[in-house]
Design an enzyme around this catalytic site. Structure first.
Site, PDB file in Angstrom:
ATOM      1  N   HIS A  34      -8.167  -1.767  -0.067  1.00 29.26           N
ATOM      2  CA  HIS A  34      -8.281  -3.062   0.617  1.00 29.26           C
ATOM      3  C   HIS A  34      -8.283  -2.919   2.139  1.00 29.26           C
ATOM      4  O   HIS A  34      -8.743  -3.815   2.836  1.00 29.26           O
ATOM      5  CB  HIS A  34      -7.094  -3.957   0.252  1.00 29.26           C
ATOM      6  CG  HIS A  34      -7.299  -4.802  -0.953  1.00 29.26           C
ATOM      7  ND1 HIS A  34      -8.425  -5.571  -1.149  1.00 29.26           N
ATOM      8  CD2 HIS A  34      -6.487  -5.041  -2.026  1.00 29.26           C
ATOM      9  CE1 HIS A  34      -8.297  -6.236  -2.298  1.00 29.26           C
ATOM     10  NE2 HIS A  34      -7.143  -5.939  -2.845  1.00 29.26           N
ATOM     11  N   GLY A  59       1.695  -7.571  -8.177  1.00 27.00           N
ATOM     12  CA  GLY A  59       1.995  -6.139  -8.201  1.00 27.00           C
ATOM     13  C   GLY A  59       2.209  -5.629  -6.787  1.00 27.00           C
ATOM     14  O   GLY A  59       3.142  -4.892  -6.505  1.00 27.00           O
ATOM     15  N   ALA A  60       1.311  -6.046  -5.863  1.00 22.67           N
ATOM     16  CA  ALA A  60       1.389  -5.561  -4.488  1.00 22.67           C
ATOM     17  C   ALA A  60       0.490  -6.416  -3.608  1.00 22.67           C
ATOM     18  O   ALA A  60      -0.288  -7.226  -4.106  1.00 22.67           O
ATOM     19  CB  ALA A  60       0.960  -4.100  -4.419  1.00 22.67           C
ATOM     20  N   MET A  61       0.576  -6.205  -2.274  1.00 22.23           N
ATOM     21  CA  MET A  61      -0.225  -6.993  -1.334  1.00 22.23           C
ATOM     22  C   MET A  61      -0.671  -6.105  -0.179  1.00 22.23           C
ATOM     23  O   MET A  61       0.117  -5.335   0.350  1.00 22.23           O
ATOM     24  CB  MET A  61       0.610  -8.180  -0.826  1.00 22.23           C
ATOM     25  CG  MET A  61      -0.079  -9.046   0.195  1.00 22.23           C
ATOM     26  SD  MET A  61      -1.597  -9.807  -0.455  1.00 22.23           S
ATOM     27  CE  MET A  61      -2.561  -9.909   1.037  1.00 22.23           C
ATOM     28  N   HIS A  91      -5.320   0.875  -4.941  1.00 19.96           N
ATOM     29  CA  HIS A  91      -5.880  -0.470  -4.839  1.00 19.96           C
ATOM     30  C   HIS A  91      -5.597  -1.057  -3.447  1.00 19.96           C
ATOM     31  O   HIS A  91      -6.500  -1.529  -2.755  1.00 19.96           O
ATOM     32  CB  HIS A  91      -5.248  -1.347  -5.929  1.00 19.96           C
ATOM     33  CG  HIS A  91      -5.749  -2.753  -5.992  1.00 19.96           C
ATOM     34  ND1 HIS A  91      -6.662  -3.163  -6.935  1.00 19.96           N
ATOM     35  CD2 HIS A  91      -5.464  -3.840  -5.245  1.00 19.96           C
ATOM     36  CE1 HIS A  91      -6.918  -4.449  -6.752  1.00 19.96           C
ATOM     37  NE2 HIS A  91      -6.195  -4.896  -5.731  1.00 19.96           N
ATOM     38  N   GLU A  92      -4.335  -1.006  -3.027  1.00 20.81           N
ATOM     39  CA  GLU A  92      -3.972  -1.616  -1.741  1.00 20.81           C
ATOM     40  C   GLU A  92      -4.592  -0.870  -0.566  1.00 20.81           C
ATOM     41  O   GLU A  92      -4.991  -1.475   0.432  1.00 20.81           O
ATOM     42  CB  GLU A  92      -2.443  -1.691  -1.579  1.00 20.81           C
ATOM     43  CG  GLU A  92      -1.716  -2.458  -2.679  1.00 20.81           C
ATOM     44  CD  GLU A  92      -2.365  -3.778  -3.070  1.00 20.81           C
ATOM     45  OE1 GLU A  92      -2.923  -4.456  -2.198  1.00 20.81           O
ATOM     46  OE2 GLU A  92      -2.327  -4.127  -4.269  1.00 20.81           O
TER      47      GLU A  92
END
Length: 930
Positions: free
Chosen positions: A343, A303-305, A339-340
């Site tokens: 992080h 989905g993403a990083m 979410h990202e």
């Protein structure tokens, strides 16, 4: 990393070392590689990487030079680091200025199976000294979605454009430059990128200066990074455009996309500004970089990083068109950005020591989505969807093939397998339970202490528990009300506080029971007058429900309950196999696990379930919608382990005719539709039709009430999307008629008519049932003005009954021209769910297995999703035999994948389930025909 919208064989050939530099010798057969473990030695530590990368977007290759400043802790002749598919052209070790320890001849050795390189000096390097390791190399841009890889997109005129982007987590930085590719080797990075003048380069840090090297070549110099792990390094060379804003705390936020989609970036920009401000305030720790870029990459596997300062996303996880995008798309984009950005603290600032504790990154980021979006975007009602995650995690965690949240892993495929429901969803659910137990304030203070104490460092499980334990040191009922320290304060309400007053709350002892053993507890509740008897056991699906070695499974369960007489939540920490709670008076009913905040399920003995079923029938709103959803979930899980009859579970569903809330309705569908799908796979026409009619009839009144528009709250809109899609797929005539009418008008307008965003999926699904409609949808799929609708159209295309078209879809998805390969996992699983397509999907998986693992990587969540998604509706012995036979024929590394064990267990469970309950369902349906 965010798992994809629900996420290669480790090719061993490192190209041979070309010896252009006089001090490099290729690792010939004679010299022995100086290291024999998967994990790197600890006596050489990187301090600072100086990296120069020059990609060529025409030849799809790149060259690089890396200078790594290292500290040597003990005398050694070898510097061992990682490199994968890199052609090394020169290697040297230089002593620091003025050092007496000069290094002469350096030989380069390789160990491809472990993806390691070694620089071997003739004399030992001196302990306590610093050196610089210099390596020159070249490589191909990767053809997969990891390492430094190629991505493409088409402009509105149809021109194909190429860009290069990175995705390194967990072990692919070594494909872009030689490095110490383990999370504990944190270092600083100074990056320089060479590019053509019409391109733009991005990296983790801001651009400091650009130097013209030739008329056709520019070298960009980026600022030096903070201390960080290799998997967080990122760079992109593209022709992206951007829009920017500055947060209240002074951080510049930019969204980068392909030029033609920049008008879809505004929603993400506003959300990112709000969320980054929220986190800086919540954690009381400033975001340490001057900027945060969010880039939408046309080809992206997950989905993403969370690369520090340059987070990357698949386009559908970042781009939003207020005119065309659905409510569910808005929710998903907001949660992924949340979410990202979480992080940037959990994962980037404080990083797990090794991948066995990946959940410290992912469980936290997943949990922080709930916390942050609740505050920044309350209208999204994110808590309505949080529970579903816990149910999804339990589905996997109940299998024998599950694993503890914290699990030893070694090689890259095992590490990739950690990116699963247990690390993400279960991780977030147990954190939610802990927060509910400690109270929000105590939990927050502990987190802040943890982040401050371990900034720029690496941690293990117990470091977190220590930080949370010190917050609430003793539980003393007399004083705690004055202290206001949360959970400690609440005991005096519980009649059972004797179990844990006047003693230290040992968070570690409690949480070890949730992170170091797999699975979750089943709590059985038996009411005898005022006494409530409790018993816990390990909930397990499957044939050998309790193996003798597992009698020792015990959890510290923070129980909560309400009763017919009191809606005040009572709390009680259960640490033993059995226990008793004494109520102040006898009650009509008791409901444990209030709002499903705990990661456990509950069985009510004797007439306990009858009383709750009765309550739902007479006055279902007496308990919250989350409580209703958890009763629906729990009763079907109890049927699975033979604690209750299927009739009892179906009796409970009857109340749903009056249900209007999204959580219980989606949960009801989630339990009933798979039963119908199992029958569909076995072609049990009569009962299958009766069951379908029963399910449609349950929700019929609600379906009929839905407006075909985009009005209402996000929850109402998402419920509408689910209900209409459900009704149209099940061929509920009023829904089909309405959708056909919409589709025909839309087709006549050549796609220019604006369809309400939340009803599009239903309209497309019905339209795709004719050959002409399917072809029309495919033409729109390829048109740039439908980019935000691609997922919806693909979903509809995969529901045709035409087998040739289904086969074409899968082939095209793997080829990656019309349908991007990133969407293939979703396509094949959709085809497998289609009664006309499940044979085709299984055959396709078997025939293309090698290509799939080449593209998506062995162990990845994409491969796991394909394996379980294609097989999870099988329920016959011949199907089981086929699946076992195929997977056991593969080489050992593939055959041992956890997802294969999960698939086999699920089919065995389905077989047993159908054998046991089919006749009973048939009888129940005949008795309860609408």
């Amino acid at each position: 990393m965010a798992a994809s919208g629900r996420e290669v064989v480790l090719l061993l050939g490192l190209a041979s070392v070309a010896c252009c530099a006089s001090d490099v010798q290729s690792g010939g057969g004679s010299a022995q590689f100086p290291w024999d473990q998967v994990r790197l030695p600890r006596h050489v530590v990187p301090l600072h990487y100086h990296l120069l990368i020059h990609p060529n977007l025409t030849t799809l290759t790149f060259t690089g030079t890396v200078d790594i400043d290292v500290a040597v802790a003990q005398p050694t002749k070898a510097v061992v680091l990682h490199g994968k598919r890199l052609r090394v052209t020169g290697a040297a070790i230089e002593a620091g200025a003025g050092s007496p320890c000069a290094v002469r001849d350096v030989r380069l050795l390789r160990h491809p199976p472990r993806e390691q390189l070694a620089l071997l000096a003739a004399e030992p390097l001196c302990a306590g000294h610093n050196y610089t390791v210099r390596i020159q190399y070249s490589a191909n841009l990767s053809d997969s979605f990891h390492g430094f890889y190629k991505s493409t997109y088409r402009t509105q005129e149809g021109e194909l454009r190429v860009l290069a982007s990175t995705h390194f987590e967990p072990t692919s930085a070594r494909m872009a430059f030689p490095c110490f590719d383990e999370p504990a080797f944190k270092a600083r990075f100074s990056v320089k990128i060479r590019r053509e003048p019409h391109h733009l380069a991005l990296s983790n840090m801001p651009l400091v200066k650009s130097v013209n090297i030739a008329s056709w070549l520019v070298e960009d110099h980026f600022d030096t990074s903070v201390k960080m792990s290799t998997y967080l390094v990122a760079f992109i060379v593209s022709d992206f455009k951007s829009i920017s804003k500055v947060t209240n705390h002074g951080v510049k936020i930019s969204i980068y996309t392909v030029p033609e989609k920049i008008n879809q970036a505004h929603y993400a920009l506003d959300a990112a500004v709000k969320l980054l401000d929220f986190y800086e305030d919540y954690f009381s720790i400033p975001y340490p970089l001057p900027k945060q870029d969010l880039a939408a990459i046309p080809d992206f596997q997950s989905g993403a990083m969370e690369n520090w300062g340059l987070t990357t996303y698949r386009e559908s996880a970042l781009l939003y068109d207020p005119e065309k995008s659905s409510a569910s798309s808005r929710l998903w984009i907001t949660m992924i950005i949340a979410h990202e950005l979480a992080h940037q603290w959990f994962g980037n600032l404080v990083t797990m020591e090794w991948w066995n504790d990946l959940w410290l990154n992912e469980g936290f980021a997943k949990f922080m989505e709930l916390l942050s979006v609740n505050v920044t975007h309350p209208e999204l009602r994110v808590e309505d969807y949080f529970l579903r995650r816990c149910f999804d995690a339990m589905e996997v965690d109940a299998l024998n093939s599950s694993h503890p949240v914290s699990t030893p892993v070694e090689d890259p495929a095992q590490i990739l397998e950690m990116f699963d429901e247990v690390s993400y969803e279960k991780g977030s659910c147990i954190l939610n339970m802990l927060r509910d137990f400690l109270t929000a304030d105590v939990f927050k203070s502990g987190l802040v202490q943890y982040l401050q104490k371990y900034s720029y460092q690496n941690t293990k499980n117990e470091d977190l528990w220590d930080s949370l334990t010190n917050i609430c040191p003793t539980v003393d009922t007399e004083k705690s009300e004055l202290q206001g320290d949360g959970f400690c304060r609440r005991n005096q309400q519980s009649s059972s506080n004797a179990h844990w007053t006047k003693e230290t709350l040992d968070v570690k002892a409690m949480m070890d029971t949730w992170t170091l053993q797999k699975g979750f507890p089943l709590v059985t509740v038996t009411v005898r007058g005022k006494n409530v008897h409790l018993q816990q056991e390990h909930y397990k699906k499957g044939v050998d429900t309790l193996s003798p070695t597992e009698n020792g499974y015990l959890w510290h369960i923070p129980l909560t309950y309400i009763t017919s007489k009191s809606h005040t939540v009572q709390r009680f920490l259960m640490r033993t196999k059995t226990d008793v709670v004494i109520l102040p008076e006898e009650v009509e009913w008791v409901k444990f696990n209030v709002d499903m905040n705990g990661y456990y399920i509950v069985h009510y003995e004797d007439d306990g379930w009858d009383r709750l079923i009765n309550l739902l029938r007479e006055n279902h709103t007496a308990i919250s919608s989350n409580d209703r959803a958890s009763l629906i979930n729990n009763i079907f899980q109890l049927v699975r382990i033979k604690k209750l009859s299927i009739s009892k579970a179906f009796d409970l569903t009857l109340y749903m005719k009056r249900e209007t809330q999204i959580m219980p309705i989606l949960q009801g569908m989630n339990e009933l539709v798979p039963i119908y799908k199992l029958m569909e796979r076995r072609e049990m026409d009569d009962t299958e039709k009766q069951l379908k009619d029963y399910i449609v009839n349950l929700f019929k009144d609600l379906i009929d009430k839905q407006l075909w528009s985009d009005e209402g709250s996000v929850s109402e809109r998402m419920l509408r999307q689910s209900l209409l899609m459900f009704a149209c797929v099940r061929r509920y005539q009023p829904c089909v008629d309405k959708a056909e009418e919409y589709f025909s008008k839309w087709q006549k307008s050549n796609g220019t008519l604006r369809l309400p965003a939340d009803v599009k999926t239903a309209v497309y699904i019905v339209g795709a049932q004719t050959s002409e409609g399917w072809d029309f949808l495919l033409s729109k799929y390829q048109h740039h003005s439908f980019s935000v609708d691609k997922d919806k159209i693909a979903s509809a295309l995969s529901l045709t009954r035409n087998k040739d078209k289904l086969q074409w879809l899968m082939e095209e998805g793997l080829r990656g021209d019309i349908i991007k390969t990133q969407d293939f996992p979703y396509i094949i699983v959709s085809v497998a769910r289609n009664p006309s397509g499940y044979h085709l999907a299984w055959t396709f998986l078997r025939e293309n297995w090698e290509k799939l693992i080449e593209k998506f990587e062995l162990g990845s969540s994409s491969i796991a999703g394909i394996v379980t998604g294609v097989t999870n509706q099988y329920s016959t012995r011949p199907q089981l035999a086929q699946v076992k036979e195929f997977f056991s024929s593969l080489e050992e590394k593939s055959a041992q994948l956890r997802c294969i064990q999960q698939a086999i267990e699920t089919i065995e469970d389905n077989i047993e389930w159908m054998d046991r309950y089919f006749e009973e369902i048939k009888m129940w349906l005949q008795k309860n025909q609408p």
